[in-house]
Write a protein that holds these residues in place. Structure first.
Motif, PDB file in Angstrom:
ATOM      1  N   GLN A  17      -9.075 -22.643 -49.203  1.00  0.00           N
ATOM      2  CA  GLN A  17      -9.222 -21.388 -49.944  1.00  0.00           C
ATOM      3  C   GLN A  17      -9.902 -21.620 -51.282  1.00  0.00           C
ATOM      4  OE1 GLN A  17      -7.581 -19.933 -52.779  1.00  0.00           O
ATOM      5  NE2 GLN A  17      -6.593 -21.853 -53.390  1.00  0.00           N
ATOM      6  N   SER A  18      -9.622 -22.771 -51.897  1.00  0.00           N
ATOM      7  CA  SER A  18     -10.298 -23.095 -53.145  1.00  0.00           C
ATOM      8  C   SER A  18     -11.787 -23.298 -52.918  1.00  0.00           C
ATOM      9  CB  SER A  18      -9.673 -24.354 -53.759  1.00  0.00           C
ATOM     10  OG  SER A  18     -10.328 -24.726 -54.943  1.00  0.00           O
ATOM     11  N   PHE A  19     -12.142 -23.923 -51.791  1.00  0.00           N
ATOM     12  CA  PHE A  19     -13.554 -24.148 -51.484  1.00  0.00           C
ATOM     13  C   PHE A  19     -14.251 -22.837 -51.124  1.00  0.00           C
ATOM     14  CE2 PHE A  19     -17.304 -25.926 -49.569  1.00  0.00           C
ATOM     15  CZ  PHE A  19     -17.472 -27.120 -50.249  1.00  0.00           C
ATOM     16  N   PHE A  20     -13.599 -21.998 -50.309  1.00  0.00           N
ATOM     17  CA  PHE A  20     -14.190 -20.717 -49.921  1.00  0.00           C
ATOM     18  C   PHE A  20     -14.434 -19.830 -51.142  1.00  0.00           C
ATOM     19  CE2 PHE A  20     -11.942 -21.041 -45.562  1.00  0.00           C
ATOM     20  CZ  PHE A  20     -12.951 -21.886 -45.112  1.00  0.00           C
ATOM     21  N   ARG A  21     -13.539 -19.919 -52.109  1.00  0.00           N
ATOM     22  CA  ARG A  21     -13.631 -19.067 -53.288  1.00  0.00           C
ATOM     23  C   ARG A  21     -14.899 -19.379 -54.107  1.00  0.00           C
ATOM     24  NH1 ARG A  21      -9.141 -16.442 -55.197  1.00  0.00           N
ATOM     25  NH2 ARG A  21      -7.805 -17.940 -54.125  1.00  0.00           N
ATOM     26  N   GLU A  22     -15.378 -20.625 -54.004  1.00  0.00           N
ATOM     27  CA  GLU A  22     -16.549 -21.034 -54.777  1.00  0.00           C
ATOM     28  C   GLU A  22     -17.866 -20.728 -54.071  1.00  0.00           C
ATOM     29  OE1 GLU A  22     -16.498 -22.315 -57.969  1.00  0.00           O
ATOM     30  OE2 GLU A  22     -14.458 -21.552 -57.714  1.00  0.00           O
ATOM     31  N   LEU A  23     -17.828 -20.332 -52.800  1.00  0.00           N
ATOM     32  CA  LEU A  23     -19.064 -20.020 -52.083  1.00  0.00           C
ATOM     33  C   LEU A  23     -19.641 -18.700 -52.569  1.00  0.00           C
ATOM     34  CD1 LEU A  23     -18.063 -21.024 -48.433  1.00  0.00           C
ATOM     35  CD2 LEU A  23     -19.366 -22.367 -50.095  1.00  0.00           C
ATOM     36  N   LEU A  53     -17.422 -15.948 -40.812  1.00  0.00           N
ATOM     37  CA  LEU A  53     -16.674 -17.181 -41.065  1.00  0.00           C
ATOM     38  C   LEU A  53     -17.199 -18.314 -40.200  1.00  0.00           C
ATOM     39  CD1 LEU A  53     -14.263 -18.758 -42.283  1.00  0.00           C
ATOM     40  CD2 LEU A  53     -12.859 -17.842 -40.428  1.00  0.00           C
ATOM     41  N   TRP A  54     -17.426 -18.038 -38.910  1.00  0.00           N
ATOM     42  CA  TRP A  54     -17.820 -19.092 -37.966  1.00  0.00           C
ATOM     43  C   TRP A  54     -19.267 -19.537 -38.178  1.00  0.00           C
ATOM     44  CZ3 TRP A  54     -15.782 -22.498 -34.787  1.00  0.00           C
ATOM     45  CH2 TRP A  54     -16.591 -23.073 -33.806  1.00  0.00           C
ATOM     46  N   SER A  55     -20.163 -18.572 -38.406  1.00  0.00           N
ATOM     47  CA  SER A  55     -21.593 -18.889 -38.430  1.00  0.00           C
ATOM     48  C   SER A  55     -22.126 -19.231 -39.817  1.00  0.00           C
ATOM     49  CB  SER A  55     -22.394 -17.697 -37.873  1.00  0.00           C
ATOM     50  OG  SER A  55     -22.007 -17.397 -36.551  1.00  0.00           O
ATOM     51  N   ILE A  56     -21.463 -18.764 -40.872  1.00  0.00           N
ATOM     52  CA  ILE A  56     -22.011 -18.948 -42.215  1.00  0.00           C
ATOM     53  C   ILE A  56     -21.070 -19.741 -43.115  1.00  0.00           C
ATOM     54  CG2 ILE A  56     -22.775 -17.745 -44.289  1.00  0.00           C
ATOM     55  CD1 ILE A  56     -23.729 -15.464 -42.503  1.00  0.00           C
ATOM     56  N   VAL A  57     -19.822 -19.281 -43.210  1.00  0.00           N
ATOM     57  CA  VAL A  57     -18.908 -19.874 -44.177  1.00  0.00           C
ATOM     58  C   VAL A  57     -18.538 -21.315 -43.805  1.00  0.00           C
ATOM     59  CG1 VAL A  57     -16.644 -19.680 -45.249  1.00  0.00           C
ATOM     60  CG2 VAL A  57     -18.000 -17.624 -44.831  1.00  0.00           C
ATOM     61  N   LEU A  58     -18.143 -21.536 -42.562  1.00  0.00           N
ATOM     62  CA  LEU A  58     -17.718 -22.885 -42.166  1.00  0.00           C
ATOM     63  C   LEU A  58     -18.842 -23.915 -42.277  1.00  0.00           C
ATOM     64  CD1 LEU A  58     -15.292 -22.222 -39.163  1.00  0.00           C
ATOM     65  CD2 LEU A  58     -14.754 -22.664 -41.559  1.00  0.00           C
ATOM     66  N   PRO A  59     -20.078 -23.613 -41.817  1.00  0.00           N
ATOM     67  CA  PRO A  59     -21.145 -24.605 -42.026  1.00  0.00           C
ATOM     68  C   PRO A  59     -21.404 -24.921 -43.498  1.00  0.00           C
ATOM     69  CG  PRO A  59     -21.809 -23.016 -40.357  1.00  0.00           C
ATOM     70  CD  PRO A  59     -20.531 -22.503 -40.953  1.00  0.00           C
ATOM     71  N   MET A  60     -21.253 -23.920 -44.361  1.00  0.00           N
ATOM     72  CA  MET A  60     -21.446 -24.164 -45.788  1.00  0.00           C
ATOM     73  C   MET A  60     -20.268 -24.926 -46.405  1.00  0.00           C
ATOM     74  SD  MET A  60     -22.972 -20.430 -46.907  1.00  0.00           S
ATOM     75  CE  MET A  60     -22.945 -20.852 -48.658  1.00  0.00           C
TER      76      MET A  60
END
Length: 278
Positions: free
Chosen positions: A158-164, A183-190
């Motif tokens: 959650q800390s990492f996602f918050r910085e994207l 989440l699957w196609s954009i967030v997780l690869p980043m």
């Protein structure tokens, strides 16, 4: 000598001391594993083996089902890591991006769960797993391991996602992508550094766990590596096979060390996410 040079020298000395402190036990285990048994108890042990043999490594696999123990640990730790990342990604993304009441309470509860000592829930958990007939099964270890590792997974992700950057996700929403697809196609690869960091930490924690594995796995063919190594026996009850113990320790530790060294940059990036804002 200037103050900056003195500080640099002291820093180098501290780094060398910490390096020796951390690496020496692994080095001593390795040289002990390649020594003949009669050389392990010499009066004046040396830092370098006088005679080298790999007999202990052969005995670990020849005299014991150690390959089965390694397989058990790989299965349990691997499935635990996959489940923790899958569930932790969903929970972490929801906490980082969705607005809902009680978010602070949820995060506080997640943090509180991670503070429970294992021994405090061991008895109750054993009764539950026995009632579900999950004792001596992989599932009986995977479920508790996943639950114990989820708090760390959720907090880091959650800390990492918050910085994207939100702009990328908003563009996906405009194009008609759902939150799960985004989440699957954009967030997780980043989020590869965060996933690698949490995945490795979860895998190492599950790989090294001893108390649950000792309690819930009561058949030798189901022992994980820590339990199998702890229960190594010699030819008699008074003999401890130190050479084989050291060989087994090197076998199960070296791959983890190599993985950490390979992914150290991603681990640092994942763990430091959210620490600096600007």
């Amino acid at each position: 000598m200037s103050k900056s040079i003195t500080q640099r020298i002291l820093l180098y000395i501290a780094v060398v001391f910490i390096l020796v402190w951390c690496v020496f036990p692994l080095y001593w285990a390795f040289i002990s594993s390649i020594k003949p048994d009669r050389d392990l108890f010499e009066k004046n042990p040396s830092l370098f083996p006088k005679r080298v043999t790999f007999e202990n490594y052969v005995k670990v696999f020849k005299e014991r089902p150690f390959h089965i123990n390694i397989k058990n640990s790989i299965i349990v730790a691997g499935v635990t890591t996959a489940l923790a990342l899958a569930v932790g990604s969903l929970a972490g993304y929801a906490i980082a991006r969705l607005r809902f009441r009680g978010k602070v309470i949820v995060m506080s509860l997640i943090l509180a769960v991670s503070m429970f000592p294992q021994v405090s829930i061991l008895g109750a958990l054993f009764l539950i797993l026995r009632g579900l007939k999950l004792i001596n099964t992989y599932t009986g270890l995977i479920i508790p391991y996943t639950a114990m590792n989820l708090p760390l997974t959720v907090w880091v992700l959650q800390s990492f996602f918050r910085e994207l950057p939100k702009e990328v996700e908003e563009s996906a929403f405009i194009d008609g992508a759902s939150k799960l697809r985004t989440l699957w196609s954009i967030v997780l690869p980043m989020s590869a550094p965060g996933l690698v960091a949490t995945g490795l930490l979860t895998f190492i924690a599950a790989w090294n766990e001893f108390l649950f594995a000792l309690t819930f796995m009561q058949k030798p063919n189901l022992y994980t590596v820590p339990v199998a190594v702890a229960l190594f026996k010699g030819a008699s009850q008074y003999e401890i096979p130190w050479g084989q113990l050291m060989a087994a320790a090197v076998i199960v530790t070296l791959p983890l060390v190599i993985l950490v060294l390979i992914f150290q940059n991603r681990i640092i990036a994942g763990l430091s996410a959210g620490a600096v804002k600007g």
